[in-house]
Design a protein around this motif. Structure first.
Motif, PDB file in Angstrom:
ATOM      1  N   SER A  82       0.867  -1.170   0.000  1.00  9.49           N
ATOM      2  CA  SER A  82       0.000   0.000   0.000  1.00  9.49           C
ATOM      3  C   SER A  82       0.907   1.224   0.000  1.00  9.49           C
ATOM      4  O   SER A  82       1.870   1.288   0.766  1.00  9.49           O
ATOM      5  N   VAL A  83       0.628   2.188  -0.860  1.00  7.15           N
ATOM      6  CA  VAL A  83       1.450   3.384  -0.969  1.00  7.15           C
ATOM      7  C   VAL A  83       0.623   4.588  -0.547  1.00  7.15           C
ATOM      8  O   VAL A  83      -0.531   4.734  -0.958  1.00  7.15           O
ATOM      9  N   ASP A  84       1.220   5.428   0.277  1.00  8.40           N
ATOM     10  CA  ASP A  84       0.554   6.650   0.713  1.00  8.40           C
ATOM     11  C   ASP A  84       1.506   7.813   0.445  1.00  8.40           C
ATOM     12  O   ASP A  84       2.722   7.624   0.354  1.00  8.40           O
ATOM     13  N   ALA A  85       0.962   9.001   0.300  1.00  8.10           N
ATOM     14  CA  ALA A  85       1.783  10.179   0.062  1.00  8.10           C
ATOM     15  C   ALA A  85       1.384  11.268   1.041  1.00  8.10           C
ATOM     16  O   ALA A  85       0.238  11.345   1.471  1.00  8.10           O
ATOM     17  N   GLY A  86       2.349  12.088   1.374  1.00 10.72           N
ATOM     18  CA  GLY A  86       2.099  13.193   2.289  1.00 10.72           C
ATOM     19  C   GLY A  86       3.057  14.325   1.990  1.00 10.72           C
ATOM     20  O   GLY A  86       3.809  14.292   1.020  1.00 10.72           O
ATOM     21  N   VAL A  87       3.018  15.307   2.850  1.00 11.03           N
ATOM     22  CA  VAL A  87       3.891  16.457   2.668  1.00 11.03           C
ATOM     23  C   VAL A  87       4.550  16.798   4.003  1.00 11.03           C
ATOM     24  O   VAL A  87       3.914  16.738   5.057  1.00 11.03           O
ATOM     25  N   ASN A  88       5.857  17.100   3.936  1.00 11.95           N
ATOM     26  CA  ASN A  88       6.581  17.562   5.119  1.00 11.95           C
ATOM     27  C   ASN A  88       6.229  19.028   5.365  1.00 11.95           C
ATOM     28  O   ASN A  88       5.688  19.710   4.488  1.00 11.95           O
ATOM     29  N   TRP A  89       6.579  19.527   6.533  1.00 16.01           N
ATOM     30  CA  TRP A  89       6.300  20.929   6.854  1.00 16.01           C
ATOM     31  C   TRP A  89       7.105  21.880   5.971  1.00 16.01           C
ATOM     32  O   TRP A  89       6.773  23.062   5.857  1.00 16.01           O
ATOM     33  N   SER A  90       8.122  21.374   5.314  1.00 17.99           N
ATOM     34  CA  SER A  90       8.902  22.216   4.400  1.00 17.99           C
ATOM     35  C   SER A  90       8.212  22.353   3.044  1.00 17.99           C
ATOM     36  O   SER A  90       8.650  23.113   2.197  1.00 17.99           O
ATOM     37  N   LYS A 112       7.888  19.766   0.956  1.00 18.87           N
ATOM     38  CA  LYS A 112       8.349  18.679   0.089  1.00 18.87           C
ATOM     39  C   LYS A 112       7.511  17.427   0.339  1.00 18.87           C
ATOM     40  O   LYS A 112       7.202  17.085   1.473  1.00 18.87           O
ATOM     41  N   GLY A 113       7.186  16.776  -0.744  1.00 19.90           N
ATOM     42  CA  GLY A 113       6.387  15.563  -0.658  1.00 19.90           C
ATOM     43  C   GLY A 113       7.200  14.330  -0.315  1.00 19.90           C
ATOM     44  O   GLY A 113       8.415  14.305  -0.502  1.00 19.90           O
TER      45      GLY A 113
END
Length: 122
Positions: free
Chosen positions: A31-39, A41-42
């Motif tokens: 299972s692949v998930d994506a998110g974003v850092n506070w900077s 960048k994904g």
């Protein structure tokens, strides 16, 4: 022309069951998930999971639920007869909470999960 839908056959162990509704095959073992850092960048994360089949079928002539069906891992074959596709799950675990509709005899709420999945097109 590509054929979708049509007749299904489910074999669990050595017993063939009649499908009542659609089967949902989830073949991916990750299972692949994506998110974003506070900077800004994904990033993406990959998590292992078991291949699975969600199904509903006719209860047939009595099933010993605890002993015969739920506790024993068995090989499972889901054949899409008209589409010419067969799904194999080796030593699949049965998970969920099966329920029986007494009006129609339909069993639902059962999934089959395995770490060994393959698909064959005829």
């Amino acid at each position: 022309m590509d054929t979708q839908g049509g007749r299904l056959q489910i074999i669990i162990g050595s017993t063939t069951y009649d499908c009542r509704g659609k089967c949902t095959v989830k073949p991916a073992r990750i299972s692949v998930d994506a998110g974003v850092n506070w900077s800004g960048k994904g990033y993406k994360t990959v998590k292992p999971q078991l291949a699975s089949v969600d199904l509903s079928f006719d209860r047939g002539k009595g099933i010993a639920w605890d002993e015969a069906l739920l506790l024993k891992d068995e090989d499972v074959t889901v054949a899409e007869l008209d589409a010419g596709v067969t799904h194999y799950l080796t030593a699949a675990a049965k998970v969920g909470e099966p329920s029986i509709d007494t009006e129609t005899g339909e069993v639902s709420g059962l999934s089959l999960k395995s770490d060994a999945y393959r698909q064959v097109r005829i």
